[in-house]
Design an enzyme around this catalytic site. Structure first.
Site, PDB file in Angstrom:
ATOM      1  N   SER A 130       0.825  -1.194   0.000  1.00  0.00           N
ATOM      2  CA  SER A 130       0.000   0.000   0.000  1.00  0.00           C
ATOM      3  C   SER A 130       0.874   1.263   0.000  1.00  0.00           C
ATOM      4  CB  SER A 130      -0.966  -0.035   1.189  1.00  0.00           C
ATOM      5  OG  SER A 130      -1.989   0.925   1.063  1.00  0.00           O
ATOM      6  N   ASP A 284      -8.311  -5.680  -5.890  1.00  0.00           N
ATOM      7  CA  ASP A 284      -8.082  -4.407  -5.190  1.00  0.00           C
ATOM      8  C   ASP A 284      -8.795  -3.300  -5.965  1.00  0.00           C
ATOM      9  OD1 ASP A 284      -7.126  -2.134  -3.885  1.00  0.00           O
ATOM     10  OD2 ASP A 284      -5.067  -2.862  -3.782  1.00  0.00           O
ATOM     11  N   HIS A 316      -7.925  -5.104  -1.320  1.00  0.00           N
ATOM     12  CA  HIS A 316      -6.645  -4.486  -0.959  1.00  0.00           C
ATOM     13  C   HIS A 316      -5.966  -5.261   0.158  1.00  0.00           C
ATOM     14  CE1 HIS A 316      -3.681  -1.331  -0.795  1.00  0.00           C
ATOM     15  NE2 HIS A 316      -3.935  -1.082   0.476  1.00  0.00           N
TER      16      HIS A 316
END
Length: 341
Positions: A130, A284, A316
């Site tokens: 991320s 995601d 995600h």
């Protein structure tokens, strides 16, 4: 009696940020795992993700795992704004005019930690999920001769417009709380943090995750039970002003936004010479596979570049599968193989 923290502080001193402002006494909190070998060739940098502290990412560091502390010396630098490194919550005299800090600012201080404090000339890998993945990309572009491998998990080289819109929904949810006044939170926004969690729940997990009721695997008895026990409390322990600071960093992330590249994205991507592994989550919604697919042909000077989507319905969170054995095994296997190349 006070308890000493289980991490260390690198005092960067007075640092001039990309904005031109000077951040006085900027501090980088970090933790290390394992031992640095004699030739300092086994170091891995593992930057933190959004709202996370090093405690939240330790799951990948264990004997036999990809980031094996018996084999590697792993450094987790806490991203500014996470409450351990310099942040609104721990900066004396903080007001609504808290300095904006970019990824370029963050990795410049991380670079000082690695080179000045540890004397490490080259990193075996920079790994991140991320916001951590975005930092890994920045490292590969800005310090191409120092990074042997870059593993970008559910991340991208710049924040896409779609990703920006998602973050705007998060910002709108939290700042709608009455505690938000004159550009900052003057008290804990309990309702805003809960609303933020509910917004996040719809973006972080995939359509298939909810369709197939995969939340039941976590022991939840109903959808509402999952939302209330998982997402209503997801950010409750974080400082809201810190969250806003990191949202700004995320939204303004772009490896080309620096003097070296002058906003030329193709030039910044071509500066990357390392081995690159892009691992987006197949489902995601905000770091989408298509973003990495578009980046792949721009890695013209990378020694190798591979796109390997994580085959998971966990959206995600597939890139941070603390409690999902199949995703965890997939991730560990790919990173181990990547490190062995």
């Amino acid at each position: 009696m006070s308890v000493s923290p289980d991490y260390d502080i690198f005092d960067a001193g007075d640092v001039t940020l990309q904005s031109g402002r000077v951040f006085s006494d900027l501090k980088l909190a970090y933790k290390t795992y394992g031992r640095l070998n004699a030739d300092k060739s086994n170091a891995i940098l593992y930057p933190t993700s959004f709202a996370a502290q090093h405690y939240d990412t330790e799951w990948l560091i264990e004997p036999g795992a990809a980031l094996d502390p018996e084999r590697y010396f792993v450094i987790i630098p806490n991203l500014f704004g996470n409450g351990l490194s310099s942040s609104p919550s721990n900066t004396p005299g903080f007001d609504a005019d808290y300095p904006t800090i970019t990824y370029h600012d963050a990795i410049a201080v991380q670079h000082r930690l690695v080179t000045e404090h540890f004397g490490i000339p080259r990193l075996a890998m920079v790994y991140g999920w991320s916001m951590g993945g975005m930092q890994a990309y920045h490292w590969a572009a800005r310090y191409p001769d120092m990074v042997e491998r870059a593993a970008v998990v559910c991340g991208s080289a710049r924040c896409s417009p779609f990703n920006t819109v998602f973050l705007e929904s998060v910002r709108a949810a939290i700042t709608a709380d009455p505690a938000f006044t004159d550009g900052r939170f003057t008290s804990r926004p309990a309702a805003g943090l809960r609303a933020m969690g509910r917004v996040y729940a719809g973006w972080a997990m995939s359509h298939g995750f909810y369709r197939d009721e995969l939340w039941r695997e976590g022991g939840f008895t109903s959808l509402e039970d999952y939302l209330s026990r998982s997402w209503d409390m997801a950010f409750a322990h974080r400082d809201a002003n810190n969250i806003l600071a990191q949202l700004w960093t995320w939204q303004n992330g772009d490896i080309s936004k620096c003097a070296e590249f002058g906003g030329d994205f193709s030039k910044a991507m071509a500066a990357i010479k390392t081995r690159v592994l892009l691992m987006p989550g197949a489902t995601d919604d905000y770091f989408q596979v298509g973003d990495n697919e578009a980046e792949l042909p721009l890695l013209t000077n990378a020694r190798s570049a591979e796109l390997c989507p994580i085959p998971s319905l966990h959206g995600h969170r597939a890139g941070n599968p603390i409690k999902v054995p199949a995703d965890k095994a997939f991730l560990n296997a790919k990173i181990k193989a990547f490190l062995d190349t």
